[in-house]
Scaffold this active site. Structure first.
Site, mmCIF file in Angstrom:
data_model
loop_
_atom_site.group_PDB
_atom_site.id
_atom_site.type_symbol
_atom_site.label_atom_id
_atom_site.label_comp_id
_atom_site.label_asym_id
_atom_site.label_seq_id
_atom_site.Cartn_x
_atom_site.Cartn_y
_atom_site.Cartn_z
ATOM 1 N N PHE A 141 0.547 -1.098 0.092
ATOM 2 C CA PHE A 141 -0.186 0.343 -0.122
ATOM 3 C C PHE A 141 1.239 1.637 0.181
ATOM 4 C CE2 PHE A 141 -2.444 3.210 1.807
ATOM 5 C CZ PHE A 141 -3.217 3.704 1.074
ATOM 6 N N ASP A 226 9.208 2.508 1.989
ATOM 7 C CA ASP A 226 8.173 3.427 2.339
ATOM 8 C C ASP A 226 7.583 2.950 3.890
ATOM 9 O OD1 ASP A 226 5.226 3.891 2.727
ATOM 10 O OD2 ASP A 226 4.503 3.457 1.112
ATOM 11 N N LYS A 255 2.066 10.235 8.866
ATOM 12 C CA LYS A 255 1.836 9.542 9.596
ATOM 13 C C LYS A 255 1.977 9.853 11.123
ATOM 14 C CE LYS A 255 -0.911 5.558 7.716
ATOM 15 N NZ LYS A 255 -0.411 4.758 7.227
#
Ligand SMILES: *Cc1c(COP(=O)(O)O)cnc(C)c1O
Length: 407
Positions: A141, A226, A255
């Site tokens: 993702f 990532d 995040k």
């Protein structure tokens, strides 16, 4: 000023917000530490951290103080000008992360977009215009923009969005042979989450990442990690690459980087970073002074002596308790994770039902796919809270399966 009742809020949301989110029936009004409170004053143990965003819990006093001071001083200025919070953050963040330079964005998808642009520009400049394809992995993702949703090798996220941009090729994870076979003259980079988050909490094996590193070096490919979900202390180190001892060429974060304010970051060493020369990329909000001040407070807190040691200890405790839970409950197939990022895989796709049953008991957790429950507690979580959470999770799983077995 804000005085709507629950019915008014629910109706306005249902009618006027685009229906992209399957909302849970819970209105959160306040957060403090590892807890959030709903509109009835009910308290919930938040093991989502707002999907790994409030890494230091809700309303951490150091973050509130830093951001408040900055709001009262300067809360936005264009990147055409210098600002102190951004410059200081750039210096501290790159030092903690092991890189020379950073590009600031506002989200994980944007940080990955910058990584994709950087990898392509560097590779074309270094090896020729034919270089541009990026390999990504099944279950990955990488975000929701058109490029990052194409990088995301999961068809369910791409449905109805075509035509998708080209330049991505998917590889079965974690197979080194599959990577080897996929490498072509046009390949320029490999992008991977060291621990796949949304795709089921799947930590990559150390040997796989080591081999991937060697393969990238042999073929002149850039290795992109990532770390949007794994970054900022979640794994027990500032970044997961530091746990694995495998350093990528480009790393992305977002995040919990600014503890809850929007911020993304893309980092690289000097030789690669200079490929994003003046005018080749940019962001209006990226590196915003308020988010930068909050991120500085996050860095200071997470890198304070002893903090990451405690995260590792809490992680071990959570692992021990989850393994114990799995041995007790036959419905639990596997527990996977690292630090304070864990997945509990069930034998059937009932993760959503377990999330509901947990919430009814006062515990907020996430799913990662249909059969896996994902736990992302704030890094400040205590042993008692871990124990409560695992107890509630166990009860919730038992209640869901008791119901299923009755039918
Ligand atoms: C959440 C996430 C993203 C996307 O981040 P946004 O801020 O929602 O754009 C990208 N990669 C990973 C690994 C993520 O967990």
């Amino acid at each position: 000023m804000l005085d709507w009742d629950s019915v008014e809020i629910t109706q306005a949301d249902a009618m006027h917000v685009m229906p992209t989110y399957a909302r849970q029936p819970l209105r959160v009004v306040r957060g403090k530490g590892v807890y959030v409170f709903d509109d009835q004053g009910r308290k919930y143990l938040d093991f989502t951290s707002g999907i790994a965003v409030c890494g230091l819990g809700h309303c951490h006093p150091a973050l509130v103080a830093a951001a408040t001071e900055q709001i009262n001083t300067l809360w936005h200025m264009s990147n055409l000008y210098l600002t102190e919070p951004q410059a200081r953050l750039a210096e501290k963040l790159t030092a903690a992360s092991g890189f020379d330079r950073v590009f600031f964005a506002n989200s994980g998808a944007e940080a990955n977009e910058a990584a994709i642009k950087l990898a392509r520009r560097y590779s074309k400049h270094t090896f020729g215009a034919h270089k541009g394809e990026i390999l990504t992995f099944t279950h990955s993702f990488h975000g929701r923009t058109l490029a990052t949703v194409t990088a995301t090798a999961q068809p369910k996220y791409q449905e109805g969005l075509g035509p998708l941009p080209g330049g991505f090729r998917y590889v079965e994870a974690p197979s080194l042979r599959a990577v080897q076979e996929a490498i072509a003259p046009k390949t320029c980079a490999v992008m991977v989450e060291p621990i796949q988050g949304e795709g089921g909490v799947r930590p990559m094996k150390k040997e796989f990442l080591q081999d991937l590193r060697e393969l990238c070096d042999a073929y002149g490919l850039l290795l992109i990690f990532d770390e949007v979900q794994t970054g900022a202390g979640r794994t027990g180190e500032w970044l997961a690459w530091q746990v694995y001892g495998v350093k990528p060429d480009i790393v992305t974060m977002a995040k919990s980087l600014a503890g809850g304010l929007p911020m993304g970051a893309t980092m690289a060493m000097e030789d690669v970073a200079v490929s994003l020369s003046a005018g080749t990329h940019g962001s209006t909000f990226g590196g915003n002074p308020v988010a930068a001040r909050a991120a500085l407070a996050v860095l200071e807190t997470v890198l304070a002596p002893g903090f990451l040691v405690r995260v590792r200890e809490s992680g071990q405790e959570l692992q021990t308790q989850l393994i114990k839970l799995a041995s007790k409950l036959p419905e639990v197939v596997e527990v996977r994770g690292m630090g304070l990022m864990w997945g509990v895989q069930l034998e059937r796709p009932d993760a959503g039902k377990v999330v509901d049953a947990c919430r009814e008991r006062g515990l907020l957790v996430l799913t990662a796919g249909a059969d896996t429950i994902r736990l992302l507690p704030p890094l400040i979580v205590t042993g008692n809270e871990l124990e409560w959470a695992v107890d509630m999770l166990g009860e919730a799983i038992e209640s869901v399966y008791a119901k299923v077995n009755e039918c």
